[in-house]
Scaffold this motif. Structure first.
Motif, PDB file in Angstrom:
ATOM      1  N   ASP A 125       1.715  29.307  65.471  1.00  0.00           N
ATOM      2  CA  ASP A 125       2.597  30.013  66.405  1.00  0.00           C
ATOM      3  C   ASP A 125       3.645  30.825  65.652  1.00  0.00           C
ATOM      4  OD1 ASP A 125       3.429  30.355  69.291  1.00  0.00           O
ATOM      5  OD2 ASP A 125       5.311  29.601  68.455  1.00  0.00           O
ATOM      6  N   GLY A 126       4.082  30.303  64.486  1.00  0.00           N
ATOM      7  CA  GLY A 126       5.053  31.038  63.678  1.00  0.00           C
ATOM      8  C   GLY A 126       4.514  32.374  63.218  1.00  0.00           C
ATOM      9  N   ALA A 127       3.228  32.430  62.886  1.00  0.00           N
ATOM     10  CA  ALA A 127       2.614  33.696  62.486  1.00  0.00           C
ATOM     11  C   ALA A 127       2.641  34.689  63.644  1.00  0.00           C
ATOM     12  CB  ALA A 127       1.183  33.460  62.019  1.00  0.00           C
ATOM     13  N   LYS A 128       2.373  34.185  64.835  1.00  0.00           N
ATOM     14  CA  LYS A 128       2.442  35.049  66.016  1.00  0.00           C
ATOM     15  C   LYS A 128       3.855  35.571  66.218  1.00  0.00           C
ATOM     16  CE  LYS A 128       1.752  34.983  71.058  1.00  0.00           C
ATOM     17  NZ  LYS A 128       1.375  34.147  72.226  1.00  0.00           N
ATOM     18  N   GLN A 129       4.845  34.693  66.070  1.00  0.00           N
ATOM     19  CA  GLN A 129       6.236  35.103  66.269  1.00  0.00           C
ATOM     20  C   GLN A 129       6.699  36.091  65.194  1.00  0.00           C
ATOM     21  OE1 GLN A 129       7.521  34.294  69.124  1.00  0.00           O
ATOM     22  NE2 GLN A 129       5.726  33.003  69.509  1.00  0.00           N
ATOM     23  N   LEU A 130       6.114  36.014  64.012  1.00  0.00           N
ATOM     24  CA  LEU A 130       6.438  36.979  62.950  1.00  0.00           C
ATOM     25  C   LEU A 130       5.895  38.367  63.252  1.00  0.00           C
ATOM     26  CD1 LEU A 130       5.860  35.046  59.583  1.00  0.00           C
ATOM     27  CD2 LEU A 130       7.978  36.161  60.304  1.00  0.00           C
ATOM     28  N   GLY A 131       4.994  38.448  64.201  1.00  0.00           N
ATOM     29  CA  GLY A 131       4.412  39.743  64.548  1.00  0.00           C
ATOM     30  C   GLY A 131       3.333  40.206  63.592  1.00  0.00           C
ATOM     31  N   ILE A 132       2.683  39.250  62.899  1.00  0.00           N
ATOM     32  CA  ILE A 132       1.675  39.629  61.903  1.00  0.00           C
ATOM     33  C   ILE A 132       0.257  39.407  62.405  1.00  0.00           C
ATOM     34  CG2 ILE A 132       3.262  39.147  59.991  1.00  0.00           C
ATOM     35  CD1 ILE A 132       1.644  36.550  59.503  1.00  0.00           C
ATOM     36  N   THR A 133       0.085  39.100  63.682  1.00  0.00           N
ATOM     37  CA  THR A 133      -1.238  38.789  64.214  1.00  0.00           C
ATOM     38  C   THR A 133      -1.670  39.815  65.249  1.00  0.00           C
ATOM     39  OG1 THR A 133      -0.398  37.410  66.022  1.00  0.00           O
ATOM     40  CG2 THR A 133      -0.749  36.339  63.898  1.00  0.00           C
ATOM     41  N   GLN A 134      -2.932  39.816  65.549  1.00  0.00           N
ATOM     42  CA  GLN A 134      -3.468  40.555  66.689  1.00  0.00           C
ATOM     43  C   GLN A 134      -4.440  39.646  67.412  1.00  0.00           C
ATOM     44  OE1 GLN A 134      -6.538  43.656  65.936  1.00  0.00           O
ATOM     45  NE2 GLN A 134      -6.102  43.355  63.734  1.00  0.00           N
ATOM     46  N   PRO A 135      -4.623  39.843  68.716  1.00  0.00           N
ATOM     47  CA  PRO A 135      -5.510  38.945  69.461  1.00  0.00           C
ATOM     48  C   PRO A 135      -6.967  39.121  69.061  1.00  0.00           C
ATOM     49  CG  PRO A 135      -4.722  40.743  70.859  1.00  0.00           C
ATOM     50  CD  PRO A 135      -3.954  40.831  69.584  1.00  0.00           C
ATOM     51  N   VAL A 136      -7.691  38.010  69.090  1.00  0.00           N
ATOM     52  CA  VAL A 136      -9.131  38.024  68.836  1.00  0.00           C
ATOM     53  C   VAL A 136      -9.838  38.047  70.185  1.00  0.00           C
ATOM     54  CG1 VAL A 136     -11.082  36.743  67.896  1.00  0.00           C
ATOM     55  CG2 VAL A 136      -8.897  36.774  66.673  1.00  0.00           C
ATOM     56  N   SER A 137     -10.673  39.033  70.374  1.00  0.00           N
ATOM     57  CA  SER A 137     -11.457  39.123  71.601  1.00  0.00           C
ATOM     58  C   SER A 137     -12.909  38.820  71.249  1.00  0.00           C
ATOM     59  CB  SER A 137     -11.333  40.523  72.218  1.00  0.00           C
ATOM     60  OG  SER A 137     -12.127  40.631  73.386  1.00  0.00           O
ATOM     61  N   SER A 138     -13.344  37.613  71.561  1.00  0.00           N
ATOM     62  CA  SER A 138     -14.695  37.201  71.178  1.00  0.00           C
ATOM     63  C   SER A 138     -15.222  36.176  72.157  1.00  0.00           C
ATOM     64  CB  SER A 138     -14.687  36.611  69.759  1.00  0.00           C
ATOM     65  OG  SER A 138     -15.899  35.946  69.481  1.00  0.00           O
ATOM     66  N   ASP A 139     -16.336  36.483  72.793  1.00  0.00           N
ATOM     67  CA  ASP A 139     -16.970  35.517  73.687  1.00  0.00           C
ATOM     68  C   ASP A 139     -17.466  34.299  72.907  1.00  0.00           C
ATOM     69  OD1 ASP A 139     -16.526  37.155  75.852  1.00  0.00           O
ATOM     70  OD2 ASP A 139     -18.514  38.090  75.778  1.00  0.00           O
ATOM     71  N   ILE A 140     -17.865  34.516  71.650  1.00  0.00           N
ATOM     72  CA  ILE A 140     -18.348  33.409  70.821  1.00  0.00           C
ATOM     73  C   ILE A 140     -17.227  32.411  70.573  1.00  0.00           C
ATOM     74  CG2 ILE A 140     -19.185  32.790  68.517  1.00  0.00           C
ATOM     75  CD1 ILE A 140     -20.702  35.455  68.484  1.00  0.00           C
ATOM     76  N   VAL A 141     -16.054  32.905  70.194  1.00  0.00           N
ATOM     77  CA  VAL A 141     -14.909  32.028  69.955  1.00  0.00           C
ATOM     78  C   VAL A 141     -14.518  31.301  71.236  1.00  0.00           C
ATOM     79  CG1 VAL A 141     -12.455  31.965  69.377  1.00  0.00           C
ATOM     80  CG2 VAL A 141     -14.018  33.343  68.008  1.00  0.00           C
ATOM     81  N   ASN A 142     -14.467  32.022  72.332  1.00  0.00           N
ATOM     82  CA  ASN A 142     -14.068  31.412  73.607  1.00  0.00           C
ATOM     83  C   ASN A 142     -15.050  30.342  74.057  1.00  0.00           C
ATOM     84  OD1 ASN A 142     -11.900  33.149  73.622  1.00  0.00           O
ATOM     85  ND2 ASN A 142     -12.800  34.581  75.091  1.00  0.00           N
ATOM     86  N   GLU A 143     -16.313  30.541  73.732  1.00  0.00           N
ATOM     87  CA  GLU A 143     -17.328  29.545  74.104  1.00  0.00           C
ATOM     88  C   GLU A 143     -17.248  28.322  73.201  1.00  0.00           C
ATOM     89  OE1 GLU A 143     -22.207  29.141  74.428  1.00  0.00           O
ATOM     90  OE2 GLU A 143     -21.266  31.122  74.328  1.00  0.00           O
ATOM     91  N   ASN A 144     -16.944  28.537  71.916  1.00  0.00           N
ATOM     92  CA  ASN A 144     -16.948  27.438  70.951  1.00  0.00           C
ATOM     93  C   ASN A 144     -15.683  26.596  70.958  1.00  0.00           C
ATOM     94  OD1 ASN A 144     -19.504  28.011  69.970  1.00  0.00           O
ATOM     95  ND2 ASN A 144     -18.772  29.255  68.261  1.00  0.00           N
ATOM     96  N   ILE A 145     -14.536  27.204  71.253  1.00  0.00           N
ATOM     97  CA  ILE A 145     -13.251  26.522  71.117  1.00  0.00           C
ATOM     98  C   ILE A 145     -12.612  26.321  72.488  1.00  0.00           C
ATOM     99  CG2 ILE A 145     -10.974  26.542  70.018  1.00  0.00           C
ATOM    100  CD1 ILE A 145     -13.300  26.390  68.040  1.00  0.00           C
ATOM    101  N   PRO A 146     -12.362  25.080  72.902  1.00  0.00           N
ATOM    102  CA  PRO A 146     -11.723  24.822  74.195  1.00  0.00           C
ATOM    103  C   PRO A 146     -10.362  25.524  74.287  1.00  0.00           C
ATOM    104  CG  PRO A 146     -12.628  22.798  73.291  1.00  0.00           C
ATOM    105  CD  PRO A 146     -12.735  23.827  72.209  1.00  0.00           C
ATOM    106  N   ALA A 147      -9.994  25.893  75.507  1.00  0.00           N
ATOM    107  CA  ALA A 147      -8.783  26.685  75.729  1.00  0.00           C
ATOM    108  C   ALA A 147      -7.525  26.000  75.201  1.00  0.00           C
ATOM    109  CB  ALA A 147      -8.638  26.993  77.213  1.00  0.00           C
ATOM    110  N   GLN A 148      -7.477  24.665  75.242  1.00  0.00           N
ATOM    111  CA  GLN A 148      -6.264  23.969  74.805  1.00  0.00           C
ATOM    112  C   GLN A 148      -6.006  24.137  73.316  1.00  0.00           C
ATOM    113  OE1 GLN A 148      -8.349  20.012  75.634  1.00  0.00           O
ATOM    114  NE2 GLN A 148      -6.683  19.346  74.285  1.00  0.00           N
TER     115      GLN A 148
END
Length: 347
Positions: A90-113
């Motif tokens: 979360d700290g990396a996100k707050q630093l502003g150094i990330t971008q969202p990953v848009s991937s159906d594969i990731v969403n299918e493999n990793i539970p939302a929590q």
């Protein structure tokens, strides 16, 4: 890009990680900044190169990589950042150094929590924050985090600093479940039950149990595996043999879990390959490698834990989304200072 990548590494450890089994004509590169030591992720990099032909270049450091990416700005060669703990993700996100990953594969493999709701970080493996209990001096086989404030444990608990990211994560989960006021009371109770001022890492607490300085400690599960298999420092095997793992709150909400995970860098120069890598890391194959190498729990459903991890008992993970815990990290840190947790008992 490769020459710039080497030049920017400075005093950091550079681990070029092209797999010997990779095809002769590699399909590009991907640059990894990693808080995870090279030997831990090398098997994953080898498997990724063999499957995709993409060459992975790794810079490792124990701290400061997020800030480094921020300082490099648009010229950063970083494609992904591998890190541990929801605080750092979360700290990396707050630093502003990330971008969202848009991937159906990731969403299918990793539970939302185990994913950021906006896609800025993705969990790869779990570790539980559990109790190491003396085999000789602790008879009970169940415990709760709430119970750590019970006076029966007075002078019997060891732990690392309250401001360490692992501890903050646990306290933040208590805030999420019980609110700030009750968590403050609980934290003061745990402080008064400490055997000494918080100091050292998770393994040092188990060493203290073995030495009779305390009876229980708070730590991450994977350290048990690291101690049990430590041939270079065989005394750690003795520490591990002196304790057993208790999974807190197994009878109700489950044990607090935290993550090792990955983010996609905001200015990733090899974005397509970075997304390929992230998708690979969420695959059952990679999850099995992660689980065997690091003694952690896969987050991809259906992937079994290693035999050693299974021998410690069954983990019932707290279903609270890690994003909800991250929201309470600041409050958790303030409570640590407010109750003087790191000053030790009776402070």
């Amino acid at each position: 890009m490769q020459s710039k990548f080497r030049a920017l590494s400075g005093a950091l450890i550079m681990a070029a990680a092209a797999a010997t089994s990779a095809p002769a004509l590699a399909d590009g590169e991907v640059n990894i900044y990693s808080y995870r030591q090279p030997f831990l992720i090398q098997p994953l990099i080898d498997a990724f190169a063999a499957e995709t032909g993409v060459k992975a270049n790794v810079i490792f450091a124990s701290k400061g990589l997020g800030e480094r990416i921020a300082a490099e700005g648009e010229n950063s060669p970083a494609d992904v950042l591998l890190t541990v703990d929801i605080g750092r993700l979360d700290g990396a996100k707050q630093l502003g150094i990330t971008q969202p990953v848009s991937s159906d594969i990731v969403n299918e493999n990793i539970p939302a929590q185990y994913r950021d709701p906006e896609g800025h970080w993705i969990g790869l493996t779990n570790r539980a924050r559990i109790i190491y209990a003396s085999r000789d001096r602790v008879d009970q086989d169940s415990i709760t985090y709430e119970e750590l404030a019970d006076p029966k444990w007075k002078g019997r608990i060891c732990t690392r600093s309250g401001q360490h990211v692992y501890t903050i994560g646990l306290i933040a989960s208590m805030v999420a479940h019980h609110g700030e006021e009750k968590t403050e009371e609980w934290l003061a109770g745990v402080r008064d039950n400490l055997a000494r001022k918080p100091a050292g890492n998770d393994r040092a607490q188990v060493k203290a149990i073995n030495a009779g300085e305390c009876d229980i400690s708070i730590g991450n599960t994977y350290y048990m595996g690291k101690m049990e298999t430590n041939d270079k420092e065989p005394e750690q095997k003795e520490w591990a043999a002196s304790v057993r793992i208790l999974f807190p709150n197994a009878e109700d909400r489950g044990s607090h879990v935290n993550l090792a995970g990955v983010v996609l860098a905001k200015n990733a120069p090899n974005k397509d390959n970075a997304v390929k890598l992230i998708e690979f890391l969420t695959s059952p194959e990679a999850q099995r490698i992660y689980a065997e190498t690091n003694f952690e729990y896969p987050v991809t459903p259906g992937v079994e834990v290693s035999e050693r991890v299974s021998s410690w008992g069954e983990l019932k993970p707290d279903a609270l989304p890690l994003a909800d815990i991250a929201k309470n990290r600041k409050t958790a840190s303030e409570l640590v200072d407010k109750v003087g947790f790191d000053n030790g008992p009776a402070s």
